[in-house]
Design an enzyme around this catalytic site. Structure first.
Site, mmCIF file in Angstrom:
data_model
loop_
_atom_site.group_PDB
_atom_site.id
_atom_site.type_symbol
_atom_site.label_atom_id
_atom_site.label_comp_id
_atom_site.label_asym_id
_atom_site.label_seq_id
_atom_site.Cartn_x
_atom_site.Cartn_y
_atom_site.Cartn_z
ATOM 1 C CD GLU A 148 39.753 56.762 25.969
ATOM 2 O OE1 GLU A 148 39.310 56.856 24.816
ATOM 3 O OE2 GLU A 148 39.309 57.420 26.937
ATOM 4 C CG ASP A 172 43.547 55.759 23.194
ATOM 5 O OD1 ASP A 172 43.255 56.843 23.728
ATOM 6 O OD2 ASP A 172 42.699 54.959 22.756
ATOM 7 C CG HIS A 194 31.134 55.017 32.939
ATOM 8 N ND1 HIS A 194 32.027 55.639 32.098
ATOM 9 C CD2 HIS A 194 29.899 55.325 32.469
ATOM 10 C CE1 HIS A 194 31.368 56.304 31.158
ATOM 11 N NE2 HIS A 194 30.071 56.133 31.362
ATOM 12 C CG ASP A 199 36.427 53.690 36.511
ATOM 13 O OD1 ASP A 199 36.703 54.304 35.461
ATOM 14 O OD2 ASP A 199 35.700 54.155 37.409
ATOM 15 C CG ASN A 242 33.600 53.455 29.753
ATOM 16 O OD1 ASN A 242 33.848 52.720 30.692
ATOM 17 N ND2 ASN A 242 34.294 54.551 29.508
#
Length: 228
Positions: free
Chosen positions: A140, A97, A110, A114, A105
Site C-alpha cells: 500500500e 502510505d 483483498h 485492491d 484487507n
C-alpha cells in the site's frame, strides 16, 4: 549478290532477331518482376521490423508498470529517480502510505483492498503536476517526485494529494462504506542527491506522520539527502 544470298541476308536477321527480342523482353520482364518482388519483400520486412520494435517497446513499458495500478513499479521509479539525481533536478520526494490498510484487507477482503488502492492511485494522480513521477513501491506504499523549489511548494503538492485522497468513497459488495486516507513523508532535494538516503528520510517522515495521527504530511530535514 544472288537472290538466295540476298534472301538469306534479309530473312536470317528477322528469324534470329524475333526470338532474341522475345528472349530480351522476357529477361527484362523477369528482372522487373524480381525487383518488384524484392521491393515487396523489403517492405514486408520493414513492416515486420517496425511491428516487432513496437511490441518490444510495449513489453519494456509493461515491465515498468505495476500490474494493479498501472503506475511505475518500484524498479522503474527508482531508476527514474536516479536519472533525476544525475541531472541535478531539484524537487520534492514523497513516500505515501494508505492508512489502516491492513484493517481494510482484514475486514473487507483483498479484492476490496485492491479497489481501494486503485481509487487512491487515481485520486493522487489527478493532483500531480505535469512531469511528476508516480510509482507503487510496495503493498500500500507509493512514491512521488514533483518539481518544487521550496518547502512551501512541496507541502502544497502534498496537501493536494492528501486532500483529494480524502474524497475517495467506496462501497463494498456488502454495502459497507470505505473512506481511505493517506499519510505522506517528504524531503526536498536540491542538486545531486543520494537516492537511498532520500528515500530513507522520506520514509522516516512518513512514520512520523503515522505516529502523529495519520492523514498527515510531514516534511523533514532537507540537507541530509544531498549526495557527498
Amino acid at each position: 549478290m544472288g537472290p538466295v544470298a540476298l534472301s538469306l541476308a534479309i530473312l536470317c536477321p528477322l528469324f534470329i532477331g524475333g526470338p532474341m527480342s522475345a528472349v530480351q523482353f522476357l529477361a527484362l520482364h523477369r528482372t522487373k518482376m524480381a525487383r518488384m518482388a524484392a521491393d515487396e519483400a523489403n517492405q514486408k520486412l520493414e513492416a515486420m521490423h517496425a511491428e516487432l520494435m513496437s511490441l518490444h517497446s510495449e513489453l519494456v513499458e509493461t515491465n515498468r508498470r505495476d500490474s494493479l495500478t498501472g503506475i511505475l513499479n518500484r524498479g522503474a521509479f527508482m531508476g527514474e529517480l536516479a536519472k533525476l539525481s544525475a541531472a541535478e533536478k531539484a524537487g520534492a520526494l514523497f513516500v505515501l502510505d494508505a492508512d489502516h490498510f491492513k484493517s481494510i484487507n482484514d475486514n473487507h477482503g483483498h479484492v476490496e483492498g485492491d479497489l481501494v488502492l486503485k481509487a487512491l492511485t487515481a485520486a493522487i494522480a489527478a493532483k500531480l503536476p505535469q512531469g511528476a513521477l508516480f510509482g507503487r513501491i510496495g503493498g500500500e506504499e507509493f512514491a512521488v517526485f514533483v518539481s518544487a523549489l521550496s518547502t512551501h511548494a512541496a507541502f502544497h503538492h502534498a496537501e493536494n494529494m492528501r486532500l483529494n485522497a480524502e474524497t475517495v468513497r467506496l462501497y463494498t459488495r456488502a454495502g459497507d462504506l470505505i473512506c481511505p486516507t493517506i499519510s505522506l513523508g517528504g524531503v526536498l532535494l536540491t542538486g545531486r542527491f543520494d537516492v537511498s538516503e532520500a528515500m530513507r528520510i522520506a520514509d522516516t517522515n512518513l512514520y512520523r506522520a503515522k505516529s502523529e495521527g495519520r492523514n498527515k504530511t510531514v516534511i523533514g530535514n532537507l540537507a541530509l539527502a544531498k549526495a557527498s
